[in-house]
Design a protein around this motif. Structure first.
Motif, PDB file in Angstrom:
ATOM      1  N   GLY A  62      44.713  22.040   4.793  1.00 13.03           N
ATOM      2  CA  GLY A  62      43.801  23.157   4.609  1.00 13.03           C
ATOM      3  C   GLY A  62      44.362  24.289   3.782  1.00 13.03           C
ATOM      4  N   ARG A  63      45.623  24.637   4.007  1.00 14.20           N
ATOM      5  CA  ARG A  63      46.240  25.736   3.244  1.00 14.20           C
ATOM      6  C   ARG A  63      46.241  25.423   1.750  1.00 14.20           C
ATOM      7  N   LYS A  64      46.579  24.178   1.433  1.00 14.22           N
ATOM      8  CA  LYS A  64      46.621  23.766   0.023  1.00 14.22           C
ATOM      9  C   LYS A  64      45.224  23.852  -0.592  1.00 14.22           C
ATOM     10  N   HIS A  65      44.224  23.379   0.143  1.00 15.48           N
ATOM     11  CA  HIS A  65      42.848  23.434  -0.357  1.00 15.48           C
ATOM     12  C   HIS A  65      42.373  24.878  -0.496  1.00 15.48           C
ATOM     13  N   LEU A  66      42.777  25.732   0.444  1.00 19.19           N
ATOM     14  CA  LEU A  66      42.405  27.142   0.354  1.00 19.19           C
ATOM     15  C   LEU A  66      42.984  27.756  -0.911  1.00 19.19           C
ATOM     16  N   GLU A  67      44.255  27.488  -1.168  1.00 19.76           N
ATOM     17  CA  GLU A  67      44.891  27.994  -2.387  1.00 19.76           C
ATOM     18  C   GLU A  67      44.150  27.526  -3.625  1.00 19.76           C
ATOM     19  N   GLU A  68      43.837  26.227  -3.673  1.00 16.70           N
ATOM     20  CA  GLU A  68      43.152  25.668  -4.841  1.00 16.70           C
ATOM     21  C   GLU A  68      41.821  26.364  -5.081  1.00 16.70           C
ATOM     22  N   ASN A  69      41.105  26.667  -4.012  1.00 15.38           N
ATOM     23  CA  ASN A  69      39.791  27.294  -4.159  1.00 15.38           C
ATOM     24  C   ASN A  69      39.894  28.775  -4.500  1.00 15.38           C
ATOM     25  N   ILE A  70      40.790  29.493  -3.859  1.00  9.73           N
ATOM     26  CA  ILE A  70      40.926  30.929  -4.118  1.00  9.73           C
ATOM     27  C   ILE A  70      41.405  31.168  -5.548  1.00  9.73           C
ATOM     28  N   VAL A  71      42.350  30.363  -6.009  1.00  6.82           N
ATOM     29  CA  VAL A  71      42.894  30.516  -7.361  1.00  6.82           C
ATOM     30  C   VAL A  71      41.800  30.337  -8.416  1.00  6.82           C
ATOM     31  N   ARG A  72      40.827  29.505  -8.147  1.00  8.33           N
ATOM     32  CA  ARG A  72      39.777  29.207  -9.131  1.00  8.33           C
ATOM     33  C   ARG A  72      38.651  30.238  -9.160  1.00  8.33           C
ATOM     34  N   LEU A  73      38.679  31.210  -8.254  1.00  7.81           N
ATOM     35  CA  LEU A  73      37.647  32.252  -8.254  1.00  7.81           C
ATOM     36  C   LEU A  73      37.849  33.192  -9.435  1.00  7.81           C
ATOM     37  N   ARG A  74      36.757  33.803  -9.870  1.00  8.54           N
ATOM     38  CA  ARG A  74      36.833  34.817 -10.925  1.00  8.54           C
ATOM     39  C   ARG A  74      37.455  36.097 -10.350  1.00  8.54           C
ATOM     40  N   LYS A  75      37.871  36.983 -11.229  1.00  6.05           N
ATOM     41  CA  LYS A  75      38.507  38.232 -10.797  1.00  6.05           C
ATOM     42  C   LYS A  75      37.585  39.042  -9.894  1.00  6.05           C
ATOM     43  N   ASP A  76      36.323  39.176 -10.264  1.00  7.73           N
ATOM     44  CA  ASP A  76      35.388  39.965  -9.444  1.00  7.73           C
ATOM     45  C   ASP A  76      35.197  39.333  -8.067  1.00  7.73           C
ATOM     46  N   GLN A  77      35.237  38.003  -8.005  1.00  4.13           N
ATOM     47  CA  GLN A  77      35.109  37.318  -6.721  1.00  4.13           C
ATOM     48  C   GLN A  77      36.355  37.536  -5.868  1.00  4.13           C
ATOM     49  N   LYS A  78      37.513  37.519  -6.510  1.00  4.67           N
ATOM     50  CA  LYS A  78      38.757  37.787  -5.787  1.00  4.67           C
ATOM     51  C   LYS A  78      38.756  39.213  -5.232  1.00  4.67           C
ATOM     52  N   GLU A  79      38.240  40.153  -6.023  1.00  6.98           N
ATOM     53  CA  GLU A  79      38.144  41.536  -5.555  1.00  6.98           C
ATOM     54  C   GLU A  79      37.254  41.626  -4.322  1.00  6.98           C
ATOM     55  N   ALA A  80      36.148  40.904  -4.337  1.00  5.36           N
ATOM     56  CA  ALA A  80      35.232  40.898  -3.190  1.00  5.36           C
ATOM     57  C   ALA A  80      35.909  40.285  -1.966  1.00  5.36           C
ATOM     58  N   VAL A  81      36.620  39.186  -2.165  1.00  3.81           N
ATOM     59  CA  VAL A  81      37.320  38.541  -1.048  1.00  3.81           C
ATOM     60  C   VAL A  81      38.389  39.477  -0.488  1.00  3.81           C
ATOM     61  N   LEU A  82      39.071  40.188  -1.351  1.00  4.36           N
ATOM     62  CA  LEU A  82      40.076  41.149  -0.899  1.00  4.36           C
ATOM     63  C   LEU A  82      39.432  42.222  -0.026  1.00  4.36           C
ATOM     64  N   ALA A  83      38.285  42.720  -0.453  1.00  6.37           N
ATOM     65  CA  ALA A  83      37.574  43.723   0.350  1.00  6.37           C
ATOM     66  C   ALA A  83      37.153  43.135   1.699  1.00  6.37           C
ATOM     67  N   PHE A  84      36.703  41.883   1.699  1.00  9.04           N
ATOM     68  CA  PHE A  84      36.291  41.240   2.945  1.00  9.04           C
ATOM     69  C   PHE A  84      37.479  41.044   3.882  1.00  9.04           C
ATOM     70  N   LEU A  85      38.615  40.600   3.329  1.00  8.58           N
ATOM     71  CA  LEU A  85      39.747  40.275   4.194  1.00  8.58           C
ATOM     72  C   LEU A  85      40.349  41.508   4.841  1.00  8.58           C
ATOM     73  N   VAL A  86      40.129  42.682   4.243  1.00  7.03           N
ATOM     74  CA  VAL A  86      40.588  43.919   4.880  1.00  7.03           C
ATOM     75  C   VAL A  86      39.897  44.069   6.233  1.00  7.03           C
ATOM     76  N   THR A  87      38.607  43.793   6.271  1.00  5.67           N
ATOM     77  CA  THR A  87      37.855  43.876   7.514  1.00  5.67           C
ATOM     78  C   THR A  87      38.248  42.754   8.476  1.00  5.67           C
ATOM     79  N   TRP A  88      38.392  41.537   7.958  1.00  8.76           N
ATOM     80  CA  TRP A  88      38.764  40.406   8.813  1.00  8.76           C
ATOM     81  C   TRP A  88      40.101  40.659   9.492  1.00  8.76           C
ATOM     82  N   ASN A  89      41.023  41.289   8.768  1.00  9.29           N
ATOM     83  CA  ASN A  89      42.380  41.476   9.257  1.00  9.29           C
ATOM     84  C   ASN A  89      42.433  42.412  10.465  1.00  9.29           C
ATOM     85  N   THR A  90      41.426  43.244  10.649  1.00  9.67           N
ATOM     86  CA  THR A  90      41.428  44.183  11.774  1.00  9.67           C
ATOM     87  C   THR A  90      41.039  43.510  13.086  1.00  9.67           C
ATOM     88  N   ASN A  91      40.533  42.289  13.018  1.00 13.63           N
ATOM     89  CA  ASN A  91      40.115  41.562  14.214  1.00 13.63           C
ATOM     90  C   ASN A  91      41.111  40.429  14.470  1.00 13.63           C
TER      91      ASN A  91
END
Length: 131
Positions: A62-91
């Protein structure tokens, strides 16, 4: 009177939303995670993105597949995921997924690229107390 036109536009948007929800469900079922991530991000659905990340991590390697998918996202999508993970990290229930995504971003993005992300300063400030 523009009420009828506005009602038709609202109905069209609602129908489009339902179609996208169905498409997202189909993508998850077919394990087409990159497209599912992209669609969930475009719909601005942090919880759905989290569900996709969890589904990826449940896969063998799973970790390898996650890396493969995250790396292939566009910059704006990565920015959105970063914003989302800030919230996820608090739980505590979602912090492991947030840390996995953050690790991938840190490993595969050059520091200069990360500094170009919108909202990176506030994201780092929010992540530090929980990381």
């Amino acid at each position: 009177d523009v009420t009828e036109i506005e009602e038709k536009e609202a109905q069209a948007k609602q129908e489009e939303q339902i179609i996208k929800e169905q498409e997202l469900s189909n993508l998850l079922h077919e394990k087409r995670y990159l497209k599912a991530l992209g669609l969930a991000i475009s719909l601005d659905r942090p919880h759905t993105v989290l569900s996709v990340v969890k589904a990826i991590l449940k896969e063998p390697d799973g970790r390898k597949h996650l890396e493969e998918n995250i790396v292939r996202l566009r910059k704006d999508q990565k920015e959105a995921v970063l914003a989302f993970l800030v919230t996820w990290n608090t739980n505590s229930r979602n912090c492991h997924e947030a840390q996995a995504v953050m690790e991938t971003l840190l490993k595969h993005e050059a520091p200069d690229n990360l500094l170009q992300f919108s909202g990176i300063k506030s994201a780092v400030e929010s992540l530090l107390p929980y990381t």
